[in-house]
Design a protein around this motif. Structure first.
Motif, PDB file in Angstrom:
ATOM      1  N   ARG A   1       0.835  -1.209   0.000  1.00 50.49           N
ATOM      2  CA  ARG A   1       0.000   0.000   0.000  1.00 50.49           C
ATOM      3  C   ARG A   1       0.865   1.253   0.000  1.00 50.49           C
ATOM      4  O   ARG A   1       2.009   1.196   0.472  1.00 50.49           O
ATOM      5  CB  ARG A   1      -0.881   0.027   1.238  1.00 50.49           C
ATOM      6  N   PRO A   2       0.342   2.386  -0.432  1.00 43.51           N
ATOM      7  CA  PRO A   2       1.090   3.636  -0.324  1.00 43.51           C
ATOM      8  C   PRO A   2       1.408   3.927   1.142  1.00 43.51           C
ATOM      9  O   PRO A   2       0.565   3.696   2.014  1.00 43.51           O
ATOM     10  CB  PRO A   2       0.146   4.689  -0.899  1.00 43.51           C
ATOM     11  N   GLY A   3       2.592   4.366   1.431  1.00 45.74           N
ATOM     12  CA  GLY A   3       2.993   4.693   2.792  1.00 45.74           C
ATOM     13  C   GLY A   3       3.475   3.497   3.586  1.00 45.74           C
ATOM     14  O   GLY A   3       3.831   3.621   4.750  1.00 45.74           O
ATOM     15  N   GLU A   4       3.508   2.346   2.934  1.00 46.85           N
ATOM     16  CA  GLU A   4       3.900   1.125   3.630  1.00 46.85           C
ATOM     17  C   GLU A   4       5.390   0.831   3.388  1.00 46.85           C
ATOM     18  O   GLU A   4       5.894   1.028   2.264  1.00 46.85           O
ATOM     19  CB  GLU A   4       3.060  -0.041   3.093  1.00 46.85           C
ATOM     20  N   LEU A   5       6.080   0.372   4.445  1.00 42.79           N
ATOM     21  CA  LEU A   5       7.495  -0.001   4.322  1.00 42.79           C
ATOM     22  C   LEU A   5       7.580  -1.520   4.404  1.00 42.79           C
ATOM     23  O   LEU A   5       7.289  -2.116   5.437  1.00 42.79           O
ATOM     24  CB  LEU A   5       8.300   0.649   5.460  1.00 42.79           C
ATOM     25  N   VAL A   6       7.978  -2.120   3.261  1.00 44.87           N
ATOM     26  CA  VAL A   6       7.948  -3.581   3.158  1.00 44.87           C
ATOM     27  C   VAL A   6       9.339  -4.099   2.813  1.00 44.87           C
ATOM     28  O   VAL A   6      10.038  -3.493   1.993  1.00 44.87           O
ATOM     29  CB  VAL A   6       6.930  -4.022   2.074  1.00 44.87           C
ATOM     30  N   ALA A   7       9.705  -5.191   3.439  1.00 43.64           N
ATOM     31  CA  ALA A   7      11.010  -5.801   3.152  1.00 43.64           C
ATOM     32  C   ALA A   7      10.832  -7.150   2.476  1.00 43.64           C
ATOM     33  O   ALA A   7       9.886  -7.882   2.771  1.00 43.64           O
ATOM     34  CB  ALA A   7      11.797  -5.956   4.436  1.00 43.64           C
ATOM     35  N   ILE A   8      11.748  -7.426   1.552  1.00 42.88           N
ATOM     36  CA  ILE A   8      11.856  -8.784   1.000  1.00 42.88           C
ATOM     37  C   ILE A   8      13.143  -9.320   1.605  1.00 42.88           C
ATOM     38  O   ILE A   8      14.229  -8.822   1.289  1.00 42.88           O
ATOM     39  CB  ILE A   8      11.973  -8.764  -0.543  1.00 42.88           C
ATOM     40  N   LEU A   9      13.028 -10.290   2.443  1.00 41.20           N
ATOM     41  CA  LEU A   9      14.178 -10.771   3.199  1.00 41.20           C
ATOM     42  C   LEU A   9      14.549 -12.176   2.733  1.00 41.20           C
ATOM     43  O   LEU A   9      13.682 -13.045   2.618  1.00 41.20           O
ATOM     44  CB  LEU A   9      13.810 -10.794   4.693  1.00 41.20           C
ATOM     45  N   GLY A  10      15.812 -12.344   2.442  1.00 42.54           N
ATOM     46  CA  GLY A  10      16.224 -13.673   2.004  1.00 42.54           C
ATOM     47  C   GLY A  10      17.720 -13.746   1.828  1.00 42.54           C
ATOM     48  O   GLY A  10      18.389 -12.716   1.688  1.00 42.54           O
ATOM     49  N   PRO A  11      18.236 -14.962   1.807  1.00 44.78           N
ATOM     50  CA  PRO A  11      19.690 -15.112   1.625  1.00 44.78           C
ATOM     51  C   PRO A  11      20.109 -14.794   0.197  1.00 44.78           C
ATOM     52  O   PRO A  11      19.264 -14.671  -0.695  1.00 44.78           O
ATOM     53  CB  PRO A  11      19.935 -16.583   1.958  1.00 44.78           C
ATOM     54  N   SER A  12      21.391 -14.687   0.022  1.00 44.70           N
ATOM     55  CA  SER A  12      21.940 -14.413  -1.305  1.00 44.70           C
ATOM     56  C   SER A  12      21.518 -15.521  -2.270  1.00 44.70           C
ATOM     57  O   SER A  12      21.585 -16.701  -1.935  1.00 44.70           O
ATOM     58  CB  SER A  12      23.466 -14.342  -1.192  1.00 44.70           C
TER      59      SER A  12
ATOM     60  N   SER B   1      18.469 -16.022  -3.420  1.00 47.33           N
ATOM     61  CA  SER B   1      17.103 -16.488  -3.189  1.00 47.33           C
ATOM     62  C   SER B   1      16.105 -15.910  -4.200  1.00 47.33           C
ATOM     63  O   SER B   1      14.945 -16.310  -4.225  1.00 47.33           O
ATOM     64  CB  SER B   1      16.669 -16.143  -1.768  1.00 47.33           C
ATOM     65  N   GLY B   2      16.552 -14.947  -5.014  1.00 48.61           N
ATOM     66  CA  GLY B   2      15.669 -14.383  -6.046  1.00 48.61           C
ATOM     67  C   GLY B   2      15.081 -13.043  -5.685  1.00 48.61           C
ATOM     68  O   GLY B   2      14.263 -12.494  -6.438  1.00 48.61           O
ATOM     69  N   LYS B   3      15.515 -12.447  -4.581  1.00 53.72           N
ATOM     70  CA  LYS B   3      14.892 -11.185  -4.145  1.00 53.72           C
ATOM     71  C   LYS B   3      15.211 -10.016  -5.090  1.00 53.72           C
ATOM     72  O   LYS B   3      14.360  -9.182  -5.372  1.00 53.72           O
ATOM     73  CB  LYS B   3      15.274 -10.844  -2.698  1.00 53.72           C
ATOM     74  N   THR B   4      16.470  -9.983  -5.608  1.00 51.57           N
ATOM     75  CA  THR B   4      16.820  -8.895  -6.534  1.00 51.57           C
ATOM     76  C   THR B   4      16.095  -9.075  -7.875  1.00 51.57           C
ATOM     77  O   THR B   4      15.668  -8.103  -8.493  1.00 51.57           O
ATOM     78  CB  THR B   4      18.352  -8.811  -6.725  1.00 51.57           C
ATOM     79  N   THR B   5      15.909 -10.315  -8.291  1.00 54.56           N
ATOM     80  CA  THR B   5      15.158 -10.576  -9.523  1.00 54.56           C
ATOM     81  C   THR B   5      13.732 -10.048  -9.382  1.00 54.56           C
ATOM     82  O   THR B   5      13.177  -9.422 -10.304  1.00 54.56           O
ATOM     83  CB  THR B   5      15.132 -12.098  -9.817  1.00 54.56           C
ATOM     84  N   LEU B   6      13.154 -10.285  -8.204  1.00 50.40           N
ATOM     85  CA  LEU B   6      11.804  -9.791  -7.929  1.00 50.40           C
ATOM     86  C   LEU B   6      11.773  -8.258  -8.004  1.00 50.40           C
ATOM     87  O   LEU B   6      10.888  -7.660  -8.617  1.00 50.40           O
ATOM     88  CB  LEU B   6      11.382 -10.279  -6.532  1.00 50.40           C
ATOM     89  N   LEU B   7      12.809  -7.643  -7.418  1.00 44.73           N
ATOM     90  CA  LEU B   7      12.888  -6.176  -7.411  1.00 44.73           C
ATOM     91  C   LEU B   7      13.035  -5.627  -8.834  1.00 44.73           C
ATOM     92  O   LEU B   7      12.395  -4.626  -9.202  1.00 44.73           O
ATOM     93  CB  LEU B   7      14.089  -5.730  -6.560  1.00 44.73           C
ATOM     94  N   THR B   8      13.861  -6.296  -9.666  1.00 44.00           N
ATOM     95  CA  THR B   8      14.079  -5.795 -11.020  1.00 44.00           C
ATOM     96  C   THR B   8      12.832  -5.974 -11.890  1.00 44.00           C
ATOM     97  O   THR B   8      12.590  -5.187 -12.806  1.00 44.00           O
ATOM     98  CB  THR B   8      15.287  -6.493 -11.692  1.00 44.00           C
TER      99      THR B   8
ATOM    100  N   SER C   1      12.863 -17.648  -0.229  1.00 42.35           N
ATOM    101  CA  SER C   1      13.862 -18.717  -0.254  1.00 42.35           C
ATOM    102  C   SER C   1      13.694 -19.511  -1.546  1.00 42.35           C
ATOM    103  O   SER C   1      12.562 -19.860  -1.919  1.00 42.35           O
ATOM    104  CB  SER C   1      13.671 -19.637   0.952  1.00 42.35           C
ATOM    105  N   ASP C   2      14.814 -19.739  -2.218  1.00 45.20           N
ATOM    106  CA  ASP C   2      14.813 -20.521  -3.470  1.00 45.20           C
ATOM    107  C   ASP C   2      13.766 -20.037  -4.474  1.00 45.20           C
ATOM    108  O   ASP C   2      13.036 -20.841  -5.082  1.00 45.20           O
ATOM    109  CB  ASP C   2      14.597 -22.012  -3.183  1.00 45.20           C
ATOM    110  N   GLY C   3      13.631 -18.753  -4.585  1.00 41.44           N
ATOM    111  CA  GLY C   3      12.742 -18.175  -5.600  1.00 41.44           C
ATOM    112  C   GLY C   3      11.279 -18.151  -5.215  1.00 41.44           C
ATOM    113  O   GLY C   3      10.429 -17.834  -6.057  1.00 41.44           O
ATOM    114  N   ARG C   4      10.971 -18.488  -4.004  1.00 37.62           N
ATOM    115  CA  ARG C   4       9.560 -18.488  -3.577  1.00 37.62           C
ATOM    116  C   ARG C   4       9.397 -17.636  -2.325  1.00 37.62           C
ATOM    117  O   ARG C   4      10.304 -17.588  -1.491  1.00 37.62           O
ATOM    118  CB  ARG C   4       9.081 -19.904  -3.251  1.00 37.62           C
ATOM    119  N   ILE C   5       8.232 -16.988  -2.210  1.00 36.79           N
ATOM    120  CA  ILE C   5       7.917 -16.290  -0.965  1.00 36.79           C
ATOM    121  C   ILE C   5       7.402 -17.355   0.006  1.00 36.79           C
ATOM    122  O   ILE C   5       6.382 -17.991  -0.250  1.00 36.79           O
ATOM    123  CB  ILE C   5       6.874 -15.176  -1.181  1.00 36.79           C
ATOM    124  N   VAL C   6       8.177 -17.555   1.038  1.00 32.14           N
ATOM    125  CA  VAL C   6       7.862 -18.678   1.929  1.00 32.14           C
ATOM    126  C   VAL C   6       7.183 -18.233   3.218  1.00 32.14           C
ATOM    127  O   VAL C   6       6.732 -19.057   4.000  1.00 32.14           O
ATOM    128  CB  VAL C   6       9.130 -19.499   2.271  1.00 32.14           C
TER     129      VAL C   6
END
Lengths: 237, 400
Positions: free
Chosen positions: A31-42, A44-51, A220-225
Motif C-alpha cells: 500500500r502507499p505509505g507502507e514499508l515492506v522488506a523482501i528478506l532472504g539469503p543471497s 534467493s531471487g529477491k533482486t530478480t523480484l525487485l528488477t 527462499s529458493d525463488g519463492r515467498i515462503v
C-alpha cells in the motif's frame, strides 16, 4: 488502490533443460505509505523480484501493476514506455549508492529532476530543499568521494525521492554501511514512507535491518515462503 | 545539465593530459603537411626567384636541378641573339659542405653573372655583390654575419649581404657569388694539381712518335690551357621579350646540337614530379598513418572512458534517462577532446614551425581540411563508446 500489485510473478532464465527459475509465483501487494522488506539469503531471487517490479527485468509470467497502471501480464504490456514509467513512478536506491562520481551531491539529485524535464531553476530548488531535509545542506557541492558512506546513501535517497515517486525500490541499501548508519538509513526510509505516502520495498539479507518494517516477506529458493508483520507471522506452504 | 562538461571538469587532469598527448600527435600531422608544402616551396624557390622563361641545359638532361648539366658559358651570347629573347644569363649551381665551428656546414652555392639576372632576389641586410671576386651574399638561414669570412676552394670569401629564404631543392640554404668565383670554386685546381696535369700531358705527347718535339711543346701549351678552363656553367637562363612566343624560341634553340631548352613550366614539373615525388608520397603516407593512429587512440580513449562509466550509464538508464543524453555525453567529450587537441597542435606548430631545420608552410586550406578530418575521426571514434554505452543494461546498476 495499491502502490504495487504482484500476482503469480515468475521469472525464468534460459530455456529447456538449462532453464533456471529465479522467482516463482510471487504474489503480494504494497500500500502507499507502507514499508515492506523482501528478506532472504543471497541467491534467493529477491533482486530478480525487485528488477521485475522496477521494470528492468521482464517477467516470464504473472502480472505487475504499479500505482494502478498494469505494466506486465505474461511479459511487458505492449506500447509501454518503460523509461518514462521508471522516471515518473519509481525511485531506486542501490547497495553501492551509485552516485555519479563527477557530479556534486546537488547535481546528483538535480540530474534525476532534469531527466524528468524540470527546469534548471526548479531542479536546483527542489534538490537543495531535499538535501537540506536530509541534513545534507552543508554538503551540496561535495563530490561523492568527499562524502561518508551514510551521507552518500542519503544523497542517493534524495535522488530516489526527487521526482516524488509512488514507489521506492531499494536494493540492499545498508549493505555498504556500518550497523549504525544502516539503522539510520532504515529509520529514514520509514519516516519518508509515512511523510511522502510512498510505498517502499526494500530487499535485504540482513534481518537486523528490518526492525520496525510494516511487513516482511521471507524469500527462499525463488519463492515467498512467509510473511511477518502486524504482529502476525505466517509461513506459506 | 551538461554531463560531458561535468565529467571533464571532474577528470580535468586526465582530460588535459590526454588532449595534450593527442594535440602533440596532431601537431606532428600538421607539421607533416607543412613539410609537404615546404618541399614544394623549397624545390621551386630558386626556380621562382630566378624568374626565367627558359632554362637552357645540356642536351638529353633534366638539368640543372634534377640532373647534372654542363654547357659552355659563352652559350649566353648565342641565346641572347635568338629572336624573342630579351636577356640571357649563365648560372652555376653546386652543393658545398665544409666544416664550420666544428660542425658540418652545408649550403647551395649559386654563381651568377653580376651584369645578368639570377642573383639574390632580395637583400635584407648589407648589400649586393659589387666586386667580381671574393664577395658573397648568403641566405639568412646560414646564420652568418656581415663581414664574416668563409674559405671556399682556394680563397676566402666575405659575406657582404643577407638574402631571404632561398634554398636548394633539398632544403640547403643558398649563397650567391659571382659566376667567375663559382666557376673557380668548382673547377679551379690547386697549383700542384695543375703542374701534375701539365707534366702528365707533356709526357703523353712526348710519347707520340709522329709528333716532332716542337709540335709536342705547342700542343702541350694549348691543351693545358683548354683543360684548365673554368668557363663552364650549368645552365643559361633566358627571359623573353614581351609578346615573344615561348614555343618558337624553344624550337629555335632545340635545333642546335648539344642543348635542351626547358620552359619554366617544364622545369616546375621536373622538380615537383621527379625530384620530390617520393618524398611527397612518403609524407602523404606518413600523414595518413598518423591520422589512423590518432583515430585508434581517440577510439581507445573514448572506449576506456566509457568502460569507466558503465555503472554511471546504467544508473542513468535506470533512473529513466533518454539514450540521447548518454550518446550526447560521449559524443560531446570526443568532439571536445578533438577540438582542444587540434588547438594545442595548432598552437604548438605555430610557435615552433620557424625553428624547424626545413621549411614548414602552413596552408589555411590544409589546416581547415585537417580540422574537418579530426572532427570526423572524433565522431566516428565515439561510435565505439556509444555502441558500448547503448548495450549497457539498467540492471548493471544493481548489485555491489
Amino acid at each position: 488502490m495499491y502502490a504495487i500489485e504482484v500476482e503469480r510473478l515468475t521469472k525464468i532464465y534460459g530455456k529447456g533443460e538449462t532453464a533456471v527459475t529465479a522467482i516463482s509465483d510471487a504474489t503480494f501487494q504494497v500500500r502507499p505509505g507502507e514499508l515492506v522488506a523482501i528478506l532472504g539469503p543471497s541467491g534467493s531471487g529477491k533482486t530478480t523480484l525487485l528488477t521485475a517490479i522496477g521494470l528492468i527485468n521482464e517477467p516470464t509470467h504473472g502480472k505487475v501493476v504499479i500505482d494502478g497502471a498494469a505494466v506486465a501480464d505474461e511479459g511487458w504490456l505492449p506500447g509501454l514506455d518503460l523509461k518514462r514509467l521508471r522516471r515518473e513512478k519509481l525511485g531506486f536506491i542501490f547497495q553501492a549508492h551509485n552516485l555519479i562520481p563527477f557530479l556534486t551531491a546537488l547535481e546528483n539529485v538535480m540530474i534525476a529532476l532534469e531527466i524528468n524535464r524540470l527546469t534548471r531553476r526548479e531542479a536546483t530548488e527542489r534538490a537543495t530543499e531535499l538535501l537540506a531535509s536530509l541534513n545534507l545542506g552543508h554538503r551540496l557541492h561535495s563530490y561523492p568521494t568527499a562524502l561518508s558512506g551514510g551521507e552518500s546513501q542519503r544523497v542517493a535517497i534524495a535522488r530516489a525521492l526527487a521526482n516524488r515517486p509512488k514507489v521506492i525500490l531499494a536494493d540492499e541499501p545498508t549493505a555498504a554501511l556500518d550497523t549504525e548508519n544502516g539503522r539510520n538509513v532504515m529509520a529514514l526510509l520509514k519516516k519518508l514512507a509515512v511523510e511522502n505516502h510512498s510505498a517502499i520495498l526494500v530487499v535485504t539479507h540482513d534481518r537486523r535491518m528490518v526492525e520496525g518494517f510494516d511487513r516482511i516477506f521471507r524469500v527462499s529458493d525463488g519463492r515467498i515462503v512467509g510473511e511477518d508483520g502486524n504482529g502476525i507471522s505466517r509461513d506459506f506452504t | 545539465m551538461n554531463l560531458a562538461l561535468r565529467d571533464i571538469r571532474y577528470h580535468r587532469g586526465r582530460f588535459i593530459l590526454t588532449s595534450i598527448g593527442l594535440g602533440l600527435l596532431l601537431g606532428v600531422v600538421m607539421s607533416m603537411g607543412g613539410i609537404y608544402r615546404g618541399l614544394f616551396a623549397d624545390a621551386l624557390a630558386v626556380l621562382n626567384f630566378t624568374r626565367a622563361d627558359i632554362w637552357v641545359v645540356q642536351q638529353d638532361t633534366n638539368g640543372p636541378f634534377a640532373e647534372n648539366s654542363r654547357i659552355p658559358e659563352e652559350t649566353k651570347y648565342r641565346i641572347s641573339a635568338v629572336p624573342g629573347v630579351a636577356e640571357a644569363s649563365p648560372l652555376s649551381f653546386q652543393t658545398i659542405q665544409i666544416e664550420r665551428m666544428g660542425k658540418p656546414f652545408r649550403f647551395y652555392l649559386i654563381g651568377h653573372d653580376l651584369n645578368g639576372f639570377g642573383g639574390p632576389p632580395l637583400i635584407i641586410a648589407g648589400r649586393n655583390i659589387r666586386q667580381k671576386h671574393y664577395e658573397m651574399v648568403v641566405a639568412k638561414a646560414m646564420r652568418m654575419e656581415i663581414g664574416e669570412k668563409i674559405h671556399l676552394g682556394l680563397h676566402d670569401y666575405t659575406v657582404v649581404g643577407i638574402t631571404g629564404k632561398v634554398v636548394s631543392a633539398s632544403g640547403d640554404p643558398a649563397a650567391y657569388v659571382s659566376l667567375a668565383d663559382a666557376q673557380e670554386i668548382q673547377f679551379k685546381k690547386d697549383n700542384d694539381a695543375i703542374r701534375n696535369d701539365r707534366v702528365r700531358i707533356g709526357a703523353n705527347l712526348a710519347g707520340i712518335p709522329s709528333l716532332s718535339p716542337a709540335q709536342a711543346k705547342f700542343l702541350r701549351q694549348n691543351i693545358a690551357g683548354i683543360t684548365e678552363s673554368t668557363h663552364t656553367v650549368n645552365t643559361v637562363v633566358a627571359r623573353l621579350a614581351p609578346g615573344a612566343d615561348l614555343k618558337e624560341v624553344q624550337e629555335r634553340i632545340s635545333r642546335w646540337n648539344h642543348f635542351r631548352p626547358i620552359s619554366s613550366e617544364e622545369q616546375t614539373k621536373i622538380l615537383t614530379k621527379g625530384m620530390i615525388e617520393k618524398a611527397r608520397k612518403q609524407l602523404g603516407l606518413f600523414r595518413i598513418i598518423l591520422l589512423v593512429i590518432s583515430a585508434v587512440i581517440i577510439s581507445l580513449i573514448i572506449y576506456t572512458t566509457t568502460l569507466d562509466k558503465i555503472r554511471t550509464i546504467a544508473t542513468l538508464k535506470l533512473i529513466g534517462s533518454q539514450n540521447r543524453v548518454i550518446v550526447g555525453m560521449i559524443l560531446q567529450q570526443s568532439l571536445l577532446m578533438g577540438v582542444i587537441a587540434y588547438g594545442i597542435g595548432y598552437l604548438l606548430i605555430s610557435l615552433t614551425y620557424e625553428k624547424f631545420p626545413r621549411r614548414i608552410v602552413l596552408e589555411p586550406s590544409d589546416l581547415q581540411a585537417l580540422f574537418v578530418i579530426v572532427i570526423a575521426i572524433c565522431t566516428i571514434s565515439s561510435f565505439v563508446g556509444i555502441r558500448k554505452a547503448l548495450k549497457v543494461e539498467p540492471a548493471e546498476a544493481l548489485g555491489g
